[in-house]
Design a protein around this motif. Structure first.
Motif, PDB file in Angstrom:
ATOM      1  N   MET A   1       0.827  -1.193   0.000  1.00 43.31           N
ATOM      2  CA  MET A   1       0.000   0.000   0.000  1.00 43.31           C
ATOM      3  C   MET A   1       0.872   1.259   0.000  1.00 43.31           C
ATOM      4  SD  MET A   1      -1.309  -0.334   3.971  1.00 43.31           S
ATOM      5  CE  MET A   1      -2.601   0.852   3.770  1.00 43.31           C
ATOM      6  N   ASN A   2       0.290   2.367  -0.424  1.00 46.17           N
ATOM      7  CA  ASN A   2       1.007   3.642  -0.402  1.00 46.17           C
ATOM      8  C   ASN A   2       0.665   4.392   0.885  1.00 46.17           C
ATOM      9  OD1 ASN A   2       1.862   2.941  -2.906  1.00 46.17           O
ATOM     10  ND2 ASN A   2       0.550   4.392  -4.019  1.00 46.17           N
ATOM     11  N   ILE A   3       1.693   4.940   1.510  1.00 49.16           N
ATOM     12  CA  ILE A   3       1.505   5.594   2.806  1.00 49.16           C
ATOM     13  C   ILE A   3       2.077   7.011   2.752  1.00 49.16           C
ATOM     14  CG2 ILE A   3       2.131   5.473   5.273  1.00 49.16           C
ATOM     15  CD1 ILE A   3       2.082   2.473   5.065  1.00 49.16           C
ATOM     16  N   LEU A   4       1.383   7.921   3.431  1.00 47.53           N
ATOM     17  CA  LEU A   4       1.855   9.314   3.537  1.00 47.53           C
ATOM     18  C   LEU A   4       2.035   9.658   5.015  1.00 47.53           C
ATOM     19  CD1 LEU A   4       2.288  12.272   2.458  1.00 47.53           C
ATOM     20  CD2 LEU A   4      -0.204  12.557   2.614  1.00 47.53           C
ATOM     21  N   VAL A   5       3.198  10.209   5.345  1.00 49.70           N
ATOM     22  CA  VAL A   5       3.434  10.733   6.689  1.00 49.70           C
ATOM     23  C   VAL A   5       3.498  12.251   6.562  1.00 49.70           C
ATOM     24  CG1 VAL A   5       5.087  10.833   8.609  1.00 49.70           C
ATOM     25  CG2 VAL A   5       4.627   8.648   7.468  1.00 49.70           C
ATOM     26  N   VAL A   6       2.819  12.959   7.454  1.00 52.62           N
ATOM     27  CA  VAL A   6       2.797  14.424   7.402  1.00 52.62           C
ATOM     28  C   VAL A   6       3.668  14.977   8.534  1.00 52.62           C
ATOM     29  CG1 VAL A   6       1.313  16.471   7.632  1.00 52.62           C
ATOM     30  CG2 VAL A   6       0.519  14.484   6.329  1.00 52.62           C
TER      31      VAL A   6
ATOM     32  N   GLU B   1      10.162  -0.569   7.301  1.00 52.41           N
ATOM     33  CA  GLU B   1      10.448  -1.989   7.598  1.00 52.41           C
ATOM     34  C   GLU B   1       9.275  -2.896   7.277  1.00 52.41           C
ATOM     35  OE1 GLU B   1      11.270  -2.611  11.698  1.00 52.41           O
ATOM     36  OE2 GLU B   1      13.338  -1.953  11.530  1.00 52.41           O
ATOM     37  N   SER B   2       8.080  -2.316   7.161  1.00 55.70           N
ATOM     38  CA  SER B   2       6.865  -3.138   7.031  1.00 55.70           C
ATOM     39  C   SER B   2       6.749  -3.723   5.633  1.00 55.70           C
ATOM     40  CB  SER B   2       5.633  -2.283   7.326  1.00 55.70           C
ATOM     41  OG  SER B   2       4.476  -2.976   6.937  1.00 55.70           O
ATOM     42  N   LYS B   3       6.322  -4.982   5.590  1.00 54.91           N
ATOM     43  CA  LYS B   3       6.118  -5.655   4.296  1.00 54.91           C
ATOM     44  C   LYS B   3       4.867  -5.120   3.598  1.00 54.91           C
ATOM     45  CE  LYS B   3       8.516  -9.980   5.153  1.00 54.91           C
ATOM     46  NZ  LYS B   3       8.875  -9.753   6.563  1.00 54.91           N
ATOM     47  N   LEU B   4       4.040  -4.388   4.336  1.00 54.34           N
ATOM     48  CA  LEU B   4       2.783  -3.887   3.757  1.00 54.34           C
ATOM     49  C   LEU B   4       3.007  -2.652   2.875  1.00 54.34           C
ATOM     50  CD1 LEU B   4       0.637  -4.130   7.025  1.00 54.34           C
ATOM     51  CD2 LEU B   4       0.479  -5.622   5.025  1.00 54.34           C
ATOM     52  N   VAL B   5       4.216  -2.086   2.923  1.00 56.64           N
ATOM     53  CA  VAL B   5       4.438  -0.787   2.260  1.00 56.64           C
ATOM     54  C   VAL B   5       4.925  -0.953   0.833  1.00 56.64           C
ATOM     55  CG1 VAL B   5       5.633   1.420   2.389  1.00 56.64           C
ATOM     56  CG2 VAL B   5       5.110   0.177   4.469  1.00 56.64           C
ATOM     57  N   ASP B   6       4.260  -0.194  -0.039  1.00 56.54           N
ATOM     58  CA  ASP B   6       4.734  -0.125  -1.409  1.00 56.54           C
ATOM     59  C   ASP B   6       5.509   1.193  -1.526  1.00 56.54           C
ATOM     60  OD1 ASP B   6       5.079  -0.444  -4.064  1.00 56.54           O
ATOM     61  OD2 ASP B   6       2.969  -0.219  -4.638  1.00 56.54           O
TER      62      ASP B   6
ATOM     63  N   GLN C   1      15.952   9.776   2.687  1.00 61.40           N
ATOM     64  CA  GLN C   1      16.653   8.497   2.485  1.00 61.40           C
ATOM     65  C   GLN C   1      15.708   7.297   2.628  1.00 61.40           C
ATOM     66  OE1 GLN C   1      19.734   9.071   5.399  1.00 61.40           O
ATOM     67  NE2 GLN C   1      20.738  10.621   4.156  1.00 61.40           N
ATOM     68  N   VAL C   2      14.549   7.500   3.265  1.00 59.92           N
ATOM     69  CA  VAL C   2      13.624   6.369   3.437  1.00 59.92           C
ATOM     70  C   VAL C   2      12.249   6.612   2.815  1.00 59.92           C
ATOM     71  CG1 VAL C   2      14.682   5.338   5.504  1.00 59.92           C
ATOM     72  CG2 VAL C   2      13.044   7.204   5.780  1.00 59.92           C
ATOM     73  N   ALA C   3      11.977   7.869   2.428  1.00 58.83           N
ATOM     74  CA  ALA C   3      10.656   8.188   1.866  1.00 58.83           C
ATOM     75  C   ALA C   3      10.831   9.215   0.757  1.00 58.83           C
ATOM     76  CB  ALA C   3       9.739   8.753   2.950  1.00 58.83           C
TER      77      ALA C   3
ATOM     78  N   ILE D   1      -3.151   6.965  -1.766  1.00 58.86           N
ATOM     79  CA  ILE D   1      -2.644   6.778  -0.400  1.00 58.86           C
ATOM     80  C   ILE D   1      -3.718   6.040   0.407  1.00 58.86           C
ATOM     81  CG2 ILE D   1      -1.922   7.957   1.712  1.00 58.86           C
ATOM     82  CD1 ILE D   1       0.107   8.344  -0.559  1.00 58.86           C
ATOM     83  N   GLU D   2      -3.302   4.929   1.012  1.00 59.66           N
ATOM     84  CA  GLU D   2      -4.286   4.127   1.771  1.00 59.66           C
ATOM     85  C   GLU D   2      -4.151   4.325   3.274  1.00 59.66           C
ATOM     86  OE1 GLU D   2      -4.945   0.026  -0.158  1.00 59.66           O
ATOM     87  OE2 GLU D   2      -3.165   0.867  -1.104  1.00 59.66           O
ATOM     88  N   LEU D   3      -3.093   5.015   3.678  1.00 58.80           N
ATOM     89  CA  LEU D   3      -2.930   5.343   5.098  1.00 58.80           C
ATOM     90  C   LEU D   3      -2.128   6.633   5.201  1.00 58.80           C
ATOM     91  CD1 LEU D   3      -2.815   4.775   8.197  1.00 58.80           C
ATOM     92  CD2 LEU D   3      -0.780   3.402   7.767  1.00 58.80           C
ATOM     93  N   THR D   4      -2.664   7.591   5.941  1.00 60.18           N
ATOM     94  CA  THR D   4      -1.922   8.830   6.211  1.00 60.18           C
ATOM     95  C   THR D   4      -1.716   8.937   7.719  1.00 60.18           C
ATOM     96  OG1 THR D   4      -2.855   9.933   4.276  1.00 60.18           O
ATOM     97  CG2 THR D   4      -1.911  11.357   5.970  1.00 60.18           C
ATOM     98  N   VAL D   5      -0.475   9.220   8.109  1.00 63.36           N
ATOM     99  CA  VAL D   5      -0.141   9.351   9.526  1.00 63.36           C
ATOM    100  C   VAL D   5       0.236  10.802   9.777  1.00 63.36           C
ATOM    101  CG1 VAL D   5       1.304   8.482  11.402  1.00 63.36           C
ATOM    102  CG2 VAL D   5       0.773   7.000   9.442  1.00 63.36           C
TER     103      VAL D   5
END
Ligand code: AMP
Ligand code: GLY
Length: 430
Positions: free
Chosen positions: A1-6, A21-26, A39-41, A63-67
């Motif tokens: 899944m695609n994730i956005l951190v704000v 680290e999560s296997k769920l992240v695309d 370096q990580v996003a 985006i399927e999850l925004t934090v």
């Protein structure tokens, strides 16, 4: 899944690092991010105040999850904006975010639900506040705490050393030192004890605390000087013994959950309880509605479960299904700051030694950094959080400071005593 951190600080770097680290992240995006986060996003040039644009971005990029990292967008209603578009978002809505955004709102909630906290009175004009301060001192109070009601980037609280200081700070609040945030002022009893940070996930039906931690708020060693956003953290915090944690659970967290349910708060996110462990048990200093920084750096280093799975379960109301695992090791994160912080400081100094620090096994979280001419430079007051694990707290401290010693820039400043309290407690049993 695609994730956005704000967000763009050490908290968001620690969250992105763990999410990676999560296997769920695309794909992982961070808006606006910083040099380390890149370096990580994939960093997105949108500020945390661009609520609609952030939601547009989330829709356009599946985006399927925004934090949400910081408190300001939560208090501005970013969760409401995302929810209105049908987007999954981790954090409380605007109304519930008042638990951090208004100290008066939070205090009323604590009183209503029997959550132990400091005695306080709220004022909306200077003369009444002044009279109250004078009467408190006349009644034998020797120290009181003044708090601007609204958000003030950690600067809106004074633990007054004298009545005159208390009155002067109160006047400043009403004279606009913190803008609208100072239009109401709380005057609190000063609690004596040791502080701890309790971060807990809440899905509206369950509340589950993460590993305990402790921040170091003051700028100088031995807790001297003005308050800062936090100069270093460690986890676990031995002041939170099993007995204290049991009290925190029943008197604070369980009552918090009852309040969320009875007041019908939309709280699917993280509640960070600043606790003072007093001789009469743990009492709440403040609520924050987001992960604490630098506490989250130490806590993420110890987390041994998939954070994405945890965050999704919170949003879906399935926190009860979460089995959160922790590494046995201790974690220490030392904040490296720009000289002068928390007052004025310079930006743009070239940082050296980041690779050498990483080679020691530590993880360097970036709080305020940017790229300039291909180099990484300072871009904030708190610049880095150097985080290391160790089998004992002593080892974690040594590992963290070993990495710190590799890094430098003009005017670098850091505390030399992060986590020493844990050692003192271990040695003295208090
Ligand atoms: P707050 O933003 O309310 O957490 O306040 C910032 C810091 O001020 C806390 O972390 C404490 O170190 C200190 N503080 C706040 N309230 C009190 C209190 N009632 N008694 C003693 N110290 C306090
Ligand atoms: N470290 C304290 C805070 O995040 O507010």
């Amino acid at each position: 899944m695609n994730i956005l951190v704000v967000g763009s600080g050490g908290r968001e770097h620690a969250l992105c690092w763990k999410i990676r680290e999560s296997k769920l992240v695309d794909k992982l995006f961070c808006a606006p991010g910083n040099a380390g986060i890149s370096q990580v996003a994939e960093c997105v040039a949108l500020g945390v105040d661009k609520l609609e644009e952030l939601a547009d971005f989330a829709v356009a990029n599946n985006i399927e999850l925004t934090v949400i990292g910081p408190e300001a967008p939560l208090c501005d209603g970013i969760v409401d904006v995302f929810a209105a578009r049908g987007l999954k978002v981790f954090g409380p809505d605007k109304y519930a975010a008042q638990l951090e955004g208004s100290k008066d709102f939070a205090k009323k909630f604590m009183l209503k639900y029997n959550i132990p906290t400091a005695k306080a009175a709220t004022f909306t004009d200077f003369e009444s506040a002044k009279k109250y301060i004078e009467s408190e001192y006349a009644n034998g109070e020797t120290s009181i705490v003044i708090k601007a009601d609204g958000l003030a980037a950690g600067k809106g609280v004074l633990v007054a050393e004298s009545m005159l200081d208390a009155i002067e700070f109160t006047k400043g609040c009403f004279d606009g030192a913190f803008g609208k945030s100072g239009a109401k002022v709380l005057i609190e009893e000063c609690l004596i004890g040791e502080e701890a940070s309790i971060l807990a996930l809440c899905d509206g039906k369950n509340i589950v605390s993460l590993a305990s931690s402790q921040d170091h708020k003051r700028i100088f060693d031995d807790d001297k000087g003005p308050n800062t956003g936090g100069m270093g953290a460690y986890s676990p915090a031995p002041v939170v013994s099993d007995e204290v944690m049991a009290q925190i659970q029943t008197e604070i967290l369980d009552n918090f959950l009852r309040g969320v349910q009875e007041d019908k708060l939309n709280f699917r996110g993280l509640i960070f309880v600043g606790v003072m462990v007093t001789a009469k048990g743990p009492k709440v200093l403040e609520f924050n509605v987001r992960f604490g920084d630098p506490e989250v750096q130490a806590v993420m280093r110890r987390l041994d479960s998939d954070i994405v799975d945890m965050l999704l379960k919170v949003i879906d109301g399935k926190l009860a299904d979460c089995d959160i695992k922790w590494k046995k090791e201790h974690a220490v994160s030392v904040v490296m700051a720009a000289g002068g912080y928390p007052e004025s400081y310079r930006k743009g100094d070239v940082i050296t030694g980041l690779d050498a620090a990483a080679e020691t096994g530590a993880v360097v979280f970036h709080a305020g950094t940017a790229f300039k001419d291909g180099e990484i430079v300072t871009a904030g007051g708190r610049v880095l959080g150097v985080s290391a694990l160790g089998a004992t707290i002593e080892e974690a401290i040594a590992n963290s400071y070993k990495a710190v010693s590799k890094i430098t820039w003009n005017d670098v400043f850091y505390r030399k005593d992060i986590a020493q309290k844990a050692i003192r407690r271990k040695n003295n049993g208090k």
